[in-house]
Design an enzyme around this catalytic site. Sequence first.
Site, PDB file in Angstrom:
ATOM      1  N   HIS A  26     -11.716  -4.574   3.021  1.00 13.74           N
ATOM      2  CA  HIS A  26     -11.268  -3.319   3.670  1.00 13.74           C
ATOM      3  C   HIS A  26     -12.144  -2.929   4.860  1.00 13.74           C
ATOM      4  CE1 HIS A  26      -8.876  -1.645  -0.033  1.00 13.74           C
ATOM      5  NE2 HIS A  26      -8.557  -2.895   0.264  1.00 13.74           N
ATOM      6  N   TYR A 152       2.092  10.740  -0.667  1.00 13.23           N
ATOM      7  CA  TYR A 152       2.385  12.167  -0.796  1.00 13.23           C
ATOM      8  C   TYR A 152       1.579  12.769  -1.946  1.00 13.23           C
ATOM      9  CZ  TYR A 152       6.350  10.491   1.929  1.00 13.23           C
ATOM     10  OH  TYR A 152       7.123   9.883   2.882  1.00 13.23           O
ATOM     11  N   TYR A 224      -2.045  -8.685  -7.472  1.00 14.71           N
ATOM     12  CA  TYR A 224      -1.703  -7.514  -6.670  1.00 14.71           C
ATOM     13  C   TYR A 224      -0.464  -7.712  -5.802  1.00 14.71           C
ATOM     14  CZ  TYR A 224      -3.548  -9.902  -2.553  1.00 14.71           C
ATOM     15  OH  TYR A 224      -3.748 -10.792  -1.534  1.00 14.71           O
ATOM     16  N   THR A 229       3.508  -2.273  -2.806  1.00 12.17           N
ATOM     17  CA  THR A 229       3.007  -2.054  -1.453  1.00 12.17           C
ATOM     18  C   THR A 229       3.336  -3.296  -0.644  1.00 12.17           C
ATOM     19  OG1 THR A 229       0.844  -2.979  -2.043  1.00 12.17           O
ATOM     20  CG2 THR A 229       1.078  -0.574  -2.144  1.00 12.17           C
TER      21      THR A 229
END
Length: 332
Positions: A26, A152, A224, A229
């Site tokens: 990341h 959200y 993953y 996603t």
Amino acid sequence: MTYDPKTQTLSNEITVLDKLPANDDHTAGRLIFDKSGKLLLTLGDSGYNQFGNSCKEIRSQMIPSADELAKQDFDKYRGKMLRINLDGSIPTDNPEIKGVKSHVFAYGLRNPQGMVYAGDKLFGIDQGPGTDDEINLMEVGGNYGWPHIAGYQDNQAYRYVNYSTVENCANAPMYDGTTVPEGVKVEAQKETDAKLDNFKEPMKTFYTVPNGYNFHDPKCNGEYVCWPTVATTSIAYYPKDGKIKEFQNSLLVTGVKTGTLYRLPLDADAKQVQGEVVTHFRTDNRYRMVLVSPDTSKIYVATDNAGYIMGKDSIPTKEMANKGAILVFEAK
């Protein structure tokens, strides 16, 4: 560095800003100029609070103090969008956040690997944990919620777990960011319990799923790539007068897990996403970067040379069709 087009060489290397944080995960690192000629740079959260970095606390909500800035201690720049003068100094019109003016332009980000202007609006992307990759309208001083909120503020399928608080964390099982290992005691915070300054909800997500979603589908062996996603890696704008009529006035987003280009139509003022996401160019690749050619007739997509994807047949695979390549899609 200065580029000489005659000799096709680079020279005169100058360090603009040093000692910025990085890690083995990341890192983000997208760099563009803003409308005033300042540099915008994204930095990820360094993969803290998951896998091999499970016991490191996420810094995305932390702002460096004046003393830390004076010492060039930029550790708290993780999970931020920075705005930088060309000499590396802090622009005088940068926002003051939590009483401190720094290079930070926006914060509360996880792994923001792309940003682009559509007119005077700055759009950015941010990878979600197991859900909720985000398409964001980036605003001065905006707080995009991570790690307290993913997507959200809806309490759907995500709870913030500060795994660094686990007793004897170094000897505890790793945390994958979605499911606390069995037998580990740690508090989980609802998204609606977070009271954040200047929180900005996303304009669109990939994808919001309900509580109880199974993140450990047996066909994926817990990998993953099966999570809901797309792992957004870049964003481009296709102009209103572009040659490909169907693409006009759209954001283009690459998904590294899916080998797919996602098109998000914008409203007439290019201020917000209008309508549903459209998919294009599905291949067995990891899409890393998308660019539109200057004459708008071609779309270029760069691919990774290795990695893990959800293949076209919806089966996880490490077999890439075009490793380390630049693919060209041309209007006919």
